[in-house]
Every structure is written in C-alpha cells, then in structure tokens.
Design an enzyme around this catalytic site. Structure first.
Site, short mmCIF file in Angstrom:
data_model
loop_
_atom_site.label_atom_id
_atom_site.label_comp_id
_atom_site.label_asym_id
_atom_site.label_seq_id
_atom_site.Cartn_x
_atom_site.Cartn_y
_atom_site.Cartn_z
N ASP A 1 0.87 -1.17 0.00
CA ASP A 1 0.00 0.00 0.00
C ASP A 1 0.92 1.22 0.00
OD1 ASP A 1 0.97 0.29 2.61
OD2 ASP A 1 -1.00 0.33 3.55
N HIS B 1 10.48 -23.59 9.34
CA HIS B 1 9.51 -24.26 10.21
C HIS B 1 8.07 -24.14 9.73
CE1 HIS B 1 12.38 -23.98 13.91
NE2 HIS B 1 12.98 -24.44 12.83
#
Length: 165
Positions: free
Chosen positions: A10, A100
């Site tokens: 943005d 992970h």
C-alpha cells in the site's frame, strides 16, 4: 527452478517495496509488482489479495508485501487459502518462517524497519528452505484448519478445548 516473486504494497510500504524490487532485480530474481505504483493513499487489502492470489494459484512461488507495519497486509494475505504469510522484522524470524512454517509470503513494515535490515531479511527468507519433518506435520494441520472452514461462511466450527472431558 528459478524463483518467481510477487510484490505488493500500500502507500505506507511503497518506498520499501521499491527498494526490495530494485534488490530483486539486481539479484536476477524474477518478480512482478502488483502495485501500488505511487505513495498516494490506497487500501492495503486490495494489494495483499492480488499477491496472495498469485502465490496461491502457483503463478508465483513466493510473495513479499509491505505496508506501514506489515500487520495489515499479513492479516489480509492469510485469508487466502494456501497462504502462510509471516510478518518478520528480524532475520531469525525470517529463517524460521521458511524452515519451520513454509511461509510463502513475507510481510514487512516500512515504518518499523529501514531498508538495510529489510533487504537482509528478504535475502535470508529467500535463501531459507522448508525443513519438512515434524514441521511438515504442523503445516498440514494448518491446511486442515483451512479445509474445515473453506466454503462454510455460514457456519463457524469451534474446536473443543477440553481434552478428555
């Protein structure tokens, strides 16, 4: 396989996104900018959705989103099934998000970190690979949660919190 990265921001993350885009271009990493294209005020969910949809569809391997804090684009991107967006403002979290959690979108906040650190985070995140193993089981559980809610906007399923009761 050549990595393809979708970019978006943005107005609050526009300058940081442009620094990242320049970095990716210098590194020879294929990328596409989904906007915004200037610093005029816009709504972050519009750009987060474009990038998340491009990554979820497989058109792009990963995405990077920027806004003022990185929080809004992270929340919006994570609404798209198959997206695992991670807000990272340090290299340890960026590496762990890939290794992970198999994060496929990185979100960053221009008002939180400077471009130097942001580029280190991007570099770390892009180079890290998913570890699999026990982490794969956990990512599969995240996908199962998405599947539970997919197409069920009229009904929210609340999991039981009391094991054995």
């Amino acid at each position: 396989m050549k990595l393809r990265v979708a970019l978006g921001s943005d107005h609050g993350g526009f300058h940081l996104k442009m620094a990242i885009k320049d970095y990716l271009n210098r590194q020879g990493i294929a990328n596409h900018d989904f906007g915004t294209y200037n610093a005029e005020s816009v709504d972050y969910p519009d750009y987060a959705h474009k990038v998340a949809a491009a990554v979820a569809s497989g058109e792009y391997d990963r995405g990077i989103l920027c806004c003022g804090t990185g929080i809004g684009v992270c929340i919006a991107a994570n609404k798209v099934p198959g997206i695992r967006a991670a807000l990272c403002h340090d290299t340890f979290s960026a590496r762990a998000a890939r290794e992970h959690n198999d994060a496929n979108i990185l979100t960053l906040g221009e008002r939180v970190i400077g471009p130097g650190l942001a580029l280190e985070i991007v570099d770390t995140w892009l180079k890290a690979e998913f570890s699999g193993g026990r982490h794969a089981r956990r990512v599969q559980k995240i996908s199962a949660i998405e599947d539970q809610y997919r197409g069920r906007e009229d009904r929210v399923v609340v999991p039981c919190c009391h094991d054995g009761e």
